[in-house]
Motif scaffolding. Structure first.
Motif, short mmCIF file in Angstrom:
data_model
loop_
_atom_site.label_atom_id
_atom_site.label_comp_id
_atom_site.label_asym_id
_atom_site.label_seq_id
_atom_site.Cartn_x
_atom_site.Cartn_y
_atom_site.Cartn_z
N CYS A 148 0.85 -1.20 0.00
CA CYS A 148 0.00 0.00 0.00
C CYS A 148 0.88 1.24 0.00
O CYS A 148 1.86 1.31 0.74
CB CYS A 148 -0.89 0.00 1.25
SG CYS A 148 -2.01 1.41 1.36
N ASP A 149 0.49 2.21 -0.83
CA ASP A 149 1.14 3.52 -0.77
C ASP A 149 0.36 4.35 0.25
O ASP A 149 -0.79 4.74 0.00
CB ASP A 149 1.12 4.18 -2.15
CG ASP A 149 1.80 5.54 -2.13
OD1 ASP A 149 2.02 6.10 -1.03
OD2 ASP A 149 2.11 6.06 -3.22
N LEU A 150 0.99 4.63 1.36
CA LEU A 150 0.28 5.30 2.46
C LEU A 150 0.16 6.81 2.26
O LEU A 150 -0.28 7.52 3.16
CB LEU A 150 0.98 4.98 3.79
CG LEU A 150 0.88 3.50 4.19
CD1 LEU A 150 1.83 3.19 5.33
CD2 LEU A 150 -0.55 3.12 4.59
N THR A 151 0.50 7.29 1.06
CA THR A 151 0.18 8.69 0.73
C THR A 151 -1.09 8.74 -0.12
O THR A 151 -1.55 9.82 -0.48
CB THR A 151 1.33 9.40 -0.02
OG1 THR A 151 1.55 8.71 -1.25
CG2 THR A 151 2.60 9.40 0.80
N ASP A 152 -1.62 7.57 -0.46
CA ASP A 152 -2.82 7.48 -1.29
C ASP A 152 -4.00 7.14 -0.36
O ASP A 152 -4.16 5.99 0.08
CB ASP A 152 -2.58 6.39 -2.35
CG ASP A 152 -3.80 6.17 -3.24
OD1 ASP A 152 -4.92 6.59 -2.87
OD2 ASP A 152 -3.63 5.55 -4.30
N LEU A 153 -4.82 8.14 -0.07
CA LEU A 153 -5.87 7.95 0.94
C LEU A 153 -6.89 6.89 0.52
O LEU A 153 -7.38 6.13 1.36
CB LEU A 153 -6.56 9.29 1.23
CG LEU A 153 -5.63 10.40 1.78
CD1 LEU A 153 -6.43 11.66 2.07
CD2 LEU A 153 -4.88 9.96 3.02
N ASP A 154 -7.18 6.81 -0.79
CA ASP A 154 -8.13 5.78 -1.24
C ASP A 154 -7.52 4.38 -1.05
O ASP A 154 -8.22 3.43 -0.69
CB ASP A 154 -8.49 5.99 -2.72
CG ASP A 154 -9.31 7.26 -2.91
OD1 ASP A 154 -9.96 7.68 -1.94
OD2 ASP A 154 -9.25 7.85 -4.01
#
Ligand SMILES: NC(=O)c1ccc[n+]([C@@H]2O[C@H](COP(=O)([O-])OP(=O)(O)OC[C@H]3O[C@@H](n4cnc5c(N)ncnc54)[C@H](OP(=O)(O)O)[C@@H]3O)[C@@H](O)[C@H]2O)c1
Length: 308
Positions: A84-90
């Motif tokens: 998961c990219d944790l800068t991507d809120l979705d």
């Protein structure tokens, strides 16, 4: 009310566990560790798995997470990979949905994924993205994830969140304004959240970590000779914070700075302003012409002493 005597209870429980050879309170629990592909997060995932917990490994690099999972499983532990990219809120919302569908709730969350930037303000005037990206990964991401997991923790009347923040919150070191501000935001958010969920037996620890020798600090030559923790030593302290659930884990040096900042704020400003003048920006931080994401601006605050 048990939480009011959490410190002494945890210390006593640790002694009893050691003497009686009892398992860690993490055994059999579900523990999510973000930034588990590298450094402190990777070492923490391995140490947590060794207690008998099931570890949910989160970061962007799937291949590295798979390696950690294999290492845990080879040692007889249990782990699952959630890229998961944790800068991507979705993407965080999808992660929360998947994890809750599979596990019902996460018992322990370690908000460790992060990014440090050391660059003076005069080199940051035209780089507002430095402020945005530190806030994205160090504040907005962990808050979105915590908010997603919190209702299930409250419903089961158990949960603990450990935030890997920085001793810079207490020191307030020059050249780290965007980074430290983003970590301070998470630190403050969590302290207040802890008050709101107090009666649901959900707790937060802010670990104000000093220098740890990891891939994040490795490119800064000056730090290599400095005293700091290994990722394994840092991980040991994270496990203790998970087991004991203290409000904060500080270093003595940063505690002294905090007192200095409170008691003699102008003198503290003068002292750190002199230090700021004496030590310039790194070559990487000065490379402002480079595209933002190619600039390897390293770093944490150099540790005068390892007392974490
Ligand atoms: N090292 C120190 O001296 C020190 C001191 C105080 C505090 N800290 C804090 O400790 C934490 C861990 O740092 P470290 O030194 O272990 O650094 P590291 O080895 O560079 O690890 C950083 C981790 O964060 C993950 N990450 C970064 N951006 C991400 C994103 N957008 N989405 C998901 N994961 C992301 C990385 O995984 P991917 O690249 O695979 O996504 C990696 O696993 C950070 O929060 C840092 O600020 C470090």
């Amino acid at each position: 009310m048990k939480l009011l005597v959490q410190g002494p209870r945890a210390a006593a429980a640790r002694v009893v566990r050691r003497v009686a050879g009892l398992p860690s309170p993490l055994a059999g629990r579900t523990v999510m560790v973000t930034g588990a592909s590298s450094g402190i997060g990777r070492a923490t995932a391995l140490a947590v798995a060794a207690t008998g917990a099931r570890v949910l490994l989160v970061a962007r690099r799937q291949a590295e997470l798979e390696e950690v999972r294999a290492q845990i499983e080879d040692a007889g532990g249990a782990a699952e990979v959630y890229p998961c990219d944790l800068t991507d809120l979705d993407a965080i919302d999808r992660l929360v949905k998947d994890v809750l569908a599979a596990h019902g709730a996460v018992d322990y969350l370690v908000n460790n994924a992060g990014r440090s930037i050391r660059r003076s303000l005069e080199l940051t005037y035209d780089r507002f993205h430095d402020i945005e990206r530190t806030m994205a990964i160090n504040y907005l991401g962990p808050v979105r994830l915590t908010m997603g997991l919190l209702p299930a923790m409250r419903a089961q009347r158990f949960g603990h969140v450990v935030n890997i923040v920085t001793w810079g919150i207490q020191i307030k070191a020059p050249k780290f304004a965007p980074y430290i501000a983003s970590k301070a935001a998470l630190d403050t958010f969590s302290r207040i959240a802890g008050r709101e969920v107090f009666f649901d037996n959900v707790t937060f620890t802010n670990m104000r970590v000093s220098l740890v020798h990891t891939p994040m600090t490795a490119p800064t030559e000056a730090y290599r000779a400095m005293r700091g923790l290994t990722p394994e030593q840092a991980a040991e302290r994270v496990v203790r914070a998970l087991e004991d659930r203290p409000l904060t884990v500080n270093t003595r040096v940063a505690d002294l700075y905090e007192v200095f900042n409170l008691v003699a704020p102008r003198l503290a400003d003068f002292t750190l302003a002199v230090a700021h003048r004496a030590v310039g920006d790194s070559a990487a931080a000065r490379a402002v012409a480079s595209p933002p994401d190619e600039v390897a601006e390293v770093v944490e605050i150099p540790a005068p002493e390892d007392d974490a």
